[in-house]
Write a protein that holds these residues in place. Structure first.
Motif, short mmCIF file in Angstrom:
data_model
loop_
_atom_site.label_atom_id
_atom_site.label_comp_id
_atom_site.label_asym_id
_atom_site.label_seq_id
_atom_site.Cartn_x
_atom_site.Cartn_y
_atom_site.Cartn_z
N GLU A 1 37.74 34.27 -42.09
CA GLU A 1 38.61 33.11 -42.31
C GLU A 1 38.20 32.40 -43.60
O GLU A 1 37.07 31.94 -43.75
CB GLU A 1 38.49 32.15 -41.11
CG GLU A 1 39.24 30.85 -41.27
CD GLU A 1 40.72 31.04 -41.50
OE1 GLU A 1 41.21 30.60 -42.56
OE2 GLU A 1 41.38 31.66 -40.64
N SER A 2 39.14 32.30 -44.56
CA SER A 2 38.81 31.76 -45.87
C SER A 2 38.76 30.23 -45.89
O SER A 2 38.07 29.64 -46.72
CB SER A 2 39.83 32.24 -46.90
OG SER A 2 41.14 31.84 -46.54
N ILE A 3 39.49 29.58 -44.98
CA ILE A 3 39.55 28.12 -44.95
C ILE A 3 38.49 27.59 -43.98
O ILE A 3 38.36 28.10 -42.86
CB ILE A 3 40.95 27.64 -44.50
CG1 ILE A 3 42.01 28.16 -45.46
CG2 ILE A 3 41.01 26.11 -44.40
CD1 ILE A 3 43.43 27.89 -45.01
N PRO A 4 37.70 26.59 -44.41
CA PRO A 4 36.69 26.01 -43.49
C PRO A 4 37.32 25.54 -42.18
O PRO A 4 38.40 24.97 -42.16
CB PRO A 4 36.11 24.85 -44.29
CG PRO A 4 36.33 25.23 -45.72
CD PRO A 4 37.64 25.97 -45.75
N VAL A 5 36.60 25.79 -41.09
CA VAL A 5 37.09 25.43 -39.75
C VAL A 5 36.44 24.12 -39.34
O VAL A 5 35.22 23.97 -39.43
CB VAL A 5 36.75 26.54 -38.73
CG1 VAL A 5 37.27 26.16 -37.34
CG2 VAL A 5 37.33 27.87 -39.18
N GLU A 6 37.26 23.14 -38.90
CA GLU A 6 36.69 21.85 -38.50
C GLU A 6 35.93 21.97 -37.19
O GLU A 6 36.35 22.67 -36.27
CB GLU A 6 37.79 20.78 -38.39
CG GLU A 6 38.82 21.03 -37.29
CD GLU A 6 39.78 19.86 -37.15
OE1 GLU A 6 40.24 19.64 -36.02
OE2 GLU A 6 40.06 19.18 -38.16
N LYS A 7 34.80 21.28 -37.15
CA LYS A 7 33.94 21.31 -35.97
C LYS A 7 33.65 19.88 -35.52
O LYS A 7 33.28 19.02 -36.34
CB LYS A 7 32.62 22.03 -36.27
CG LYS A 7 32.77 23.48 -36.70
CD LYS A 7 33.25 24.37 -35.58
CE LYS A 7 33.37 25.83 -36.03
NZ LYS A 7 33.85 26.71 -34.95
N LYS A 8 33.80 19.66 -34.23
CA LYS A 8 33.51 18.35 -33.64
C LYS A 8 32.79 18.58 -32.32
O LYS A 8 32.52 19.72 -31.95
CB LYS A 8 34.80 17.56 -33.45
CG LYS A 8 35.84 18.25 -32.60
CD LYS A 8 37.13 17.44 -32.58
CE LYS A 8 38.18 18.10 -31.68
NZ LYS A 8 38.53 19.45 -32.09
N VAL B 1 33.30 23.97 -41.41
CA VAL B 1 32.32 25.06 -41.49
C VAL B 1 32.98 26.30 -42.07
O VAL B 1 34.05 26.72 -41.62
CB VAL B 1 31.72 25.38 -40.10
CG1 VAL B 1 30.78 26.58 -40.18
CG2 VAL B 1 30.99 24.17 -39.55
N ASP B 2 32.35 26.86 -43.10
CA ASP B 2 32.83 28.08 -43.75
C ASP B 2 32.36 29.29 -42.92
O ASP B 2 31.18 29.62 -42.93
CB ASP B 2 32.29 28.15 -45.18
CG ASP B 2 32.82 29.37 -45.94
OD1 ASP B 2 33.51 30.20 -45.32
OD2 ASP B 2 32.53 29.48 -47.14
#
Length: 283
Positions: free
Chosen positions: A208-215, A200-201
């Protein structure tokens, strides 16, 4: 049609015109007062009638910036003097004191040049009108920033109800609704992931420029962008309770409040203005 933007632009234009008018009218006054001190030539007409010209031009500046006097007078009548009241008292005394001295001079009395303060009254109002113009520009930019923040939020959301996918306006989303977000879509509200995996962007909210993983079990923020996989999550905060809404509220509160130095100046002027009147009366 954006009525608020049109109103804001109209106010900025009005303040800009007032500042430019006051500046143009006050420059000849400064030249007449300061010019001879630095050796600049002064026409014979102004040497004889310069004070009358100064009085007229300073009066025109006061008329151009009369909104400042009006604001200061209203606060004074309500017994709550502020910075505008200080400006009113200072410039009015400087102008009318000089005007009275000019009348004495016209009737043949000997009045020293140090007794005229037309340029002070004019240029104080010029500086204050510049400040109000810049303040209006800043508030206009802040207002635009709020609109851009509001534009981050999607208009609709896809909820899962009785095994069916329904697209509804975001205003109708309730806490506890199960929401589906496909790749490339914006997350409509804050929630907790119940199934799926994706990046997620979040840079629009967190930077935060890098997408963050979501689970499963991770929190998602409204107005962020789902990048890679489908996510299903439970809405936990909707409407004015979302993080984006809270950010917008903080910015709006900051725009509507005064800076600490303004609050200090208002507090000082609340006591200073009456004290000056009392001292002047006793003197």
């Amino acid at each position: 049609h954006d009525h608020h933007k049109a109103q804001s632009e109209g106010e900025i234009k009005k303040l800009k015109n007032r500042f430019i008018t006051a500046l143009v009218l006050s420059l000849p006054v400064i030249y007449m007062v300061m010019g001879p001190m630095v050796g600049l030539p002064l026409p014979a007409f102004l040497e004889e009638y310069g004070l009358y010209v100064q009085a007229l031009l300073a009066g025109a500046v006061i008329w151009a910036c009369f909104n400042i006097w009006e604001s200061g007078a209203k606060k004074l009548m309500k017994l709550g003097p502020n910075m505008d009241t200080l400006i009113l008292v200072g410039t009015a005394v400087a102008y009318f004191y000089s005007l009275v001295n000019l009348m004495f001079l016209s009737f043949g009395r000997d009045v020293p040049m140090e007794s005229f303060y037309f340029e002070s009254a004019a240029f104080i109002l010029v500086f204050i009108s510049l400040g109000k113009y810049l303040e209006a520009i800043t508030k206009g930019k802040t207002s635009d920033a709020i609109k851009k923040l509001m534009g981050l939020q999607p208009k609709t959301a896809t909820i899962i109800k009785d095994g069916r996918e329904l697209e509804i306006p975001i205003s109708e989303v309730k806490e506890g609704d199960m929401i589906l977000v496909r790749p490339g879509e914006k997350i409509p509200v804050d929630g907790v992931v119940t199934s799926g995996y994706s990046g997620v962007d979040e840079k629009a909210i967190t930077g935060e420029s890098i997408p963050v993983e979501k689970k499963k079990g991770d929190t998602v923020i409204g107005a962020t962008i789902n990048k890679t996989g489908a996510l299903q999550f439970k809405a936990t905060r909707v409407g004015k309770n979302t993080m984006l809404a809270q950010i917008i509220k903080i910015v709006e509160d900051a725009m509507g409040s005064k800076a600490p130095i303004q609050l200090l100046a208002d507090k000082v002027s609340f006591y200073f203005v009456p004290a000056v009147f009392v001292i002047a009366f006793l003197a």
